[in-house]
Design a protein around this motif. Structure first.
Motif, PDB file in Angstrom:
ATOM      1  N   ILE A  11       0.811  -1.215   0.000  1.00 23.89           N
ATOM      2  CA  ILE A  11       0.000   0.000   0.000  1.00 23.89           C
ATOM      3  C   ILE A  11       0.848   1.270   0.000  1.00 23.89           C
ATOM      4  O   ILE A  11       0.307   2.367  -0.130  1.00 23.89           O
ATOM      5  N   GLY A  12       2.154   1.132   0.156  1.00 26.19           N
ATOM      6  CA  GLY A  12       3.004   2.323   0.168  1.00 26.19           C
ATOM      7  C   GLY A  12       4.473   1.966   0.061  1.00 26.19           C
ATOM      8  O   GLY A  12       4.887   0.865   0.426  1.00 26.19           O
ATOM      9  N   CYS A  69       0.373   7.073   8.024  1.00 27.57           N
ATOM     10  CA  CYS A  69      -0.634   8.059   7.614  1.00 27.57           C
ATOM     11  C   CYS A  69      -0.181   8.881   6.411  1.00 27.57           C
ATOM     12  O   CYS A  69      -1.017   9.395   5.662  1.00 27.57           O
ATOM     13  N   ILE A  79       0.948   7.836   3.785  1.00 24.58           N
ATOM     14  CA  ILE A  79       0.570   7.147   2.553  1.00 24.58           C
ATOM     15  C   ILE A  79      -0.616   7.832   1.898  1.00 24.58           C
ATOM     16  O   ILE A  79      -0.710   7.952   0.673  1.00 24.58           O
ATOM     17  N   TYR A  80      -1.536   8.292   2.731  1.00 24.77           N
ATOM     18  CA  TYR A  80      -2.753   8.905   2.222  1.00 24.77           C
ATOM     19  C   TYR A  80      -2.708  10.429   2.296  1.00 24.77           C
ATOM     20  O   TYR A  80      -3.713  11.090   2.102  1.00 24.77           O
ATOM     21  N   LYS A  91      -5.765  -3.498   2.053  1.00 29.82           N
ATOM     22  CA  LYS A  91      -6.367  -2.394   1.331  1.00 29.82           C
ATOM     23  C   LYS A  91      -7.804  -2.211   1.790  1.00 29.82           C
ATOM     24  O   LYS A  91      -8.498  -3.171   2.116  1.00 29.82           O
ATOM     25  N   HIS A  92      -8.273  -0.954   1.815  1.00 33.58           N
ATOM     26  CA  HIS A  92      -9.625  -0.685   2.272  1.00 33.58           C
ATOM     27  C   HIS A  92     -10.645  -1.404   1.405  1.00 33.58           C
ATOM     28  O   HIS A  92     -11.630  -1.949   1.895  1.00 33.58           O
TER      29      HIS A  92
END
Length: 446
Positions: free
Chosen positions: A58-59, A126, A128-129, A437-438
């Motif tokens: 994710i990152g 955090c 990452i987003y 992942k969400h």
């Protein structure tokens, strides 16, 4: 009270049609867990399939940090050298070791180029987003960054003092201790090997310390493994030189050291993994078993008698320390690598256990990815050498090993102690974050 009367349907002389059968209900497997108030080991193992299927990268964070003013750190310089030479005499680079503190607040990593970096995990995760990570020097992502002149190959947090980090170097026989409360490139304390009890076995080329370990009950004792075939212990209350030396047979080399849960330090026995593998009949029939160096060992935090090992040929397994037998084994496809990559991969690979589950994460030696291996203690494990076949029902579907594809080759990894997030250190000195992942989580919940 008023009453309402409803007219009956007219009598047709035929019996009414029976109602349709109710739809089939899936067995509610959680009822025993919710009634008993405890999670059965088999239930946890069965549900770990969902966890394995949810992991993804994710990152990613490159190592682009300054030392003083506009001067780049040594790790970033080595990255640029390797990129420009196109694998012709590349610089030795990569994240050699990585570890969380016991609360999961800070993440420490070291590189072959000599950088020690401490990140605040929540800030790192955090970001990452948040804003773009392409800026040259994102100093808000780290708490401490020290660039040393010697290569670093191991890093450990002191479990009794979460401000203290210990490091070792492949170019030194010393243990360097840093306090993250002091922004200084100089270590706060240096421990060194004293005069050996076995001077005949000493060799200048084998003096390097390879790994370190703290005891969980005493913050003053530190152990370190060495290429000279010894494990050294320091008691910092009495001296800065070692006070105990455990020597292995001649020509032995130690790549890693771990302290058991009960903090035992005496040598109880020694085993040869290749000999134990030769006792597995199904493996002996299919493979040519040769002796390989052990790059890493680690106790399962969920099962104290399971000692995981990882070999330089890419094989991983579990040794039952109660009966000294290999119970689990994973043999990935052989690595077809160029010579420079092969040397790099044999230098170091440091896997990790995931907390509260018997899942072992290890970087692939032949792909840009990470293996999530099912090392559950019983014979339903996908890696058990005497694997027990399960039925075809959905609830009995076995857990399978999973290869999570990543953007770079992994050398070391660490799992967050309170969650299932994995941080992987790569051969290009980047940090990769693996989590759920969400979108994946929502699909699993639906």
């Amino acid at each position: 009270m008023d009453k309402f009367l409803v007219a009956a349907p007219p009598h047709s002389g035929e019996e009414p049609a029976p109602p349709p059968p109710p739809p089939p209900r899936h067995r509610w497997r959680r009822i025993a867990v919710e009634l008993d108030g405890r999670i059965d080991a088999r239930f946890r193992h069965r549900e770990s399939r969902l966890l394995l299927d949810s992991f993804a990268e994710i990152g990613a964070f490159d190592h682009k940090y300054y030392m003083h003013g506009e001067e780049w750190c040594r790790t970033y310089v080595d990255r640029m050298i390797s990129a420009s030479t196109m694998n012709f005499l590349p610089a030795r680079e990569g994240i050699s070791a990585i570890e969380f503190d016991k609360k999961g607040i800070y993440l420490a990593s070291v590189t072959f180029s000599g950088c020690l970096t401490v990140h605040d995990f929540e800030t790192l995760y955090c970001s990452i987003y948040g804003q773009s990570r392409s800026i040259p020097d994102d100093s808000s992502n780290y708490v401490l960054h020290i660039s040393n002149r010697i290569s670093l190959n191991a890093v450990r947090w002191n479990p009794e003092n979460q401000d203290e980090i210990a490091c070792t170097s492949s170019q030194s026989d010393k243990v360097f201790l840093f306090d993250i409360g002091y922004v200084s490139s100089a270590p706060t304390e240096v421990l060194q090997k004293g005069k050996s009890k076995f001077p005949a076995l000493y060799s200048e080329s084998r003096k390097s310390l390879t790994d370190i370990a703290f005891t969980s009950d005493e913050k003053s004792r530190i152990f370190a493994s060495c290429l000279d075939g010894a494990v050294y212990m320091w008691d910092r209350r009495s001296s800065k030189t070692h006070c105990l030396e455990l020597m292995a047979p001649p020509e032995s080399q130690f790549n890693t050291v771990k302290i058991s849960v009960d903090n035992r330090v005496q040598q109880l026995s020694s085993v040869k993994v290749s000999t134990l593998l030769g006792k597995i009949a199904s493996l002996k029939e299919q493979s040519n078993i040769v002796s390989s160096a052990i790059l890493s060992i680690d106790f399962n935090p969920s099962c104290s008698y399971q000692l995981a090992f990882h070999l330089d040929d890419g094989w991983s397994g579990v040794l039952n320390i109660n009966n000294l037998s290999v119970t689990h084994l994973h043999c990935p496809p052989p690595a077809w690598l160029e010579s420079t990559d092969l040397v790099l991969q044999k230098q170091l690979r440091k896997p990790t256990w995931l907390p509260t589950s018997s899942i072992y994460a290890v970087g692939s030696s032949s792909n840009d990815g990470i293996y999530l291996l099912d090392f559950h203690p019983d014979m339903t494990s996908a890696c058990h050498v005497d694997k027990e076949e399960t039925g075809g029902l959905e609830e009995n579907q076995p857990v399978e090993n999973k290869l999570v594809p990543l953007s770079q080759r992994v050398l070391s990894c660490a799992a967050h102690p309170l969650s299932h997030t994995i941080i992987a250190g790569t051969q290009y000195s980047s940090l990769l974050i693996l989590s759920q992942k969400h979108e994946t989580v929502r699909n699993l919940e639906s």
